[in-house]
Write a protein that holds these residues in place. Structure first.
Motif: not given
Length: 348
Positions: A145-173
């Motif tokens: 995974f490479d890139g930028y997520a500009p606004f992510v809430s709960g840092w230091g509060i949450v235990d888990l983070l679901q990160v989504s990204a687009r496949d560079v080959a297929t554009d699938d998420v």
């Protein structure tokens, strides 16, 4: 005769009202002042079962009707926007785990997240624009995974983070659920200080070569299906302004402005119906979301005007709710929503 599942669903709604009025709202000025959500809030929300409201009945969840989920979210927002907005992100992860084909990941995390033993956040906005801000590249045994997520809430509060990204080959998420303590070295974190709801501990994230093994991937969907699913997210975000309206109307009632409170509630009911009707129609839904945001501003303005000079005092309920109404104009926004709001506020 009322069945046990019906009792459970009724109790969840009742507990949301109780927590909002007796715990969250009285503490909201201090949360706003300090930028800290008390740990007791999370314990009380977990004890009430409110971390699992999005879980379907067949997965062991309460099986709430969508309207009940929406009501609970509005009510929690009426208590404390900061707490509710952080808590709101959690349900996207519960929904993802309930529907995943990754049985091992579901077995590991589903009970812990629905019970609130583990709290979760999301970072999916990086896949919304084209070109995407967040990209996934297939590597042996997983993804990079490479890139930028500009606004992510709960840092230091949450235990888990679901990160989504687009496949560079297929554009699938590609979506993956990761533990964030300790934070992987491939994640750069920049705190963001907000004028409202600063206690959400919102940050921007930069991912530089974050390796995600296949066993952490919760879903893979094509881009069209991803955007279709976003309508539910937009509808859920509509609970934020309508939750603020609930509180403004309640405070107007207390101050004796019952006609104003009644009028705002009637407008809120119309906005709520339009949001529900817009779920299958993205354009209608965005228009309804813009209407709800402007309504929150109107409700907060009415409350400030009713309170007079006291409503300008820093930390007063009217002053805080006015700032929070502005927050709902841009929180979880979309380019189309921004354009609609600019047009509404700039036209006569």
């Amino acid at each position: 005769m009322t069945t046990d599942p019906e009792n459970r669903r009724t109790r969840l709604v009742e507990d949301a009202y109780r927590l909002a009025d007796e715990l969250l709202f009285p503490a909201a000025p201090e949360v706003d002042r300090t930028g800290v959500i008390p740990a007791g809030h999370w314990h009380a929300i977990a004890d009430a079962g409110l971390f699992g409201i999005a879980a379907p009945e067949e997965s062991g969840g309460p099986g709430l009707e969508f309207a009940q989920v929406i009501e609970i979210m509005e009510v929690m927002t009426s208590g404390c926007l900061t707490t509710a907005f952080t808590w709101l992100q959690h349900h996207g992860v519960v929904i993802a785990l309930a529907g995943t084909t990754n049985g091992a990941l579901r077995d590991e995390l589903f009970e812990a997240t629905t019970s609130g033993r583990l709290r979760a956040g999301v970072a999916y906005a990086g896949v919304v624009p084209t070109p995407p801000r967040m990209r996934a590249t297939r590597v042996d045994g997983g993804w990079r995974f490479d890139g930028y997520a500009p606004f992510v809430s709960g840092w230091g509060i949450v235990d888990l983070l679901q990160v989504s990204a687009r496949d560079v080959a297929t554009d699938d998420v590609i979506a993956a659920i990761l533990p964030i303590e300790p934070a992987p070295s491939a994640i750069g974190v920049t705190p963001i200080h907000l004028g409202a709801a600063d206690g959400t501990h919102t940050v921007s994230l930069k991912l530089d070569g974050l390796t995600v093994p296949d066993d952490r991937v919760v879903s893979r969907v094509n881009l069209d299906d991803f955007f279709a699913s976003q309508n539910i997210g937009v509808r859920i975000n509509g609970t934020l302004p309508l939750g603020l309206l609930r509180r403004c109307a309640a405070l107007l009632d207390i101050s004796g402005h019952t006609d104003a409170a009644r009028a705002l509630r009637e407008r809120g009911s119309v906005a709520r119906t339009r949001l529900d009707e817009g779920i299958p129609d993205a354009a209608l839904l965005i228009s309804a979301r813009a209407e709800a945001a402007t309504l929150a501003l109107d409700a907060a303005a009415a409350l400030v005007a009713a309170d007079g000079g006291r409503g300008l005092l820093r930390g007063s309920h009217p002053e805080r709710l006015a700032r929070e109404a502005v927050f709902t104009l841009v929180a979880a926004s979309r380019p189309q929503l921004k354009d609609l709001l600019v047009a509404r506020f700039s036209s006569g």
